[in-house]
Design an enzyme around this catalytic site. Structure first.
Site, short mmCIF file in Angstrom:
data_model
loop_
_atom_site.label_atom_id
_atom_site.label_comp_id
_atom_site.label_asym_id
_atom_site.label_seq_id
_atom_site.Cartn_x
_atom_site.Cartn_y
_atom_site.Cartn_z
CB CYS A 165 -0.91 0.00 1.23
SG CYS A 165 0.02 0.19 2.77
CG ASP A 169 1.00 2.86 5.15
OD1 ASP A 169 1.04 3.92 4.51
OD2 ASP A 169 0.07 2.53 5.89
CB CYS A 186 -3.55 4.27 8.86
SG CYS A 186 -3.57 2.48 8.68
CB CYS A 233 -1.81 -3.14 8.89
SG CYS A 233 -2.83 -2.00 7.94
FE1 FES Z 1 -1.11 -0.24 4.52
FE2 FES Z 1 -1.62 -0.25 7.12
S1 FES Z 1 -2.80 0.76 5.54
S2 FES Z 1 0.12 -1.06 6.10
#
Ligand code: FES
Length: 112
Positions: free
Chosen positions: A24, A26, A49, A93
């Site tokens: 994503c 992150d 997030c 995540c």
């Molecule tokens: Fe992608 Fe948490 S929204 S790692």
């Protein structure tokens, strides 16, 4: 969640560390302090997030105090079980958190 602040941050001179980017976009970092084959301290860092932070914090909590071998038994599934409200679209995540943790362990193993 109480663990978010407890384990959030970076570490100077860790025994092993990692930075991993999830699909994503992150990123998650882990920092380990290892003595006598045990994880005696751990920090995670992310700009992601709240779900990402929760997964990093629970991963840190689940592995702290364990031997390296024991810590590698902690899975994304176990992280998910400890965050009952983690939705399906945030399941990745938990995968990012344990993957970044495993990579920090690998960093340590390859150094020593
Ligand atoms: Fe992608 Fe948490 S929204 S790692």
């Amino acid at each position: 969640m109480e663990y978010i602040e407890k384990y959030f941050g970076r570490m100077n001179s860790p025994s092993g560390s990692s930075c991993l980017k999830g699909p994503c976009g992150d990123e998650m970092e882990f920092y380990l302090d290892i003595k006598d084959n045990k994880i005696i301290d751990i920090k995670y860092y992310t700009c992601g997030c709240d779900a990402t932070k929760s997964c990093g914090a629970i991963t840190a909590h689940l592995v702290k105090g364990k031997t390296l071998e024991e810590s590698l038994c902690v899975s994304a599934c176990e992280v998910k079980k400890n965050i009952p409200n983690l939705s399906q679209d945030h399941l990745h995540c938990s995968i990012l958190a344990v993957s970044a943790f495993y990579r920090a362990v690998a960093d340590y193993i390859l150094k020593y």
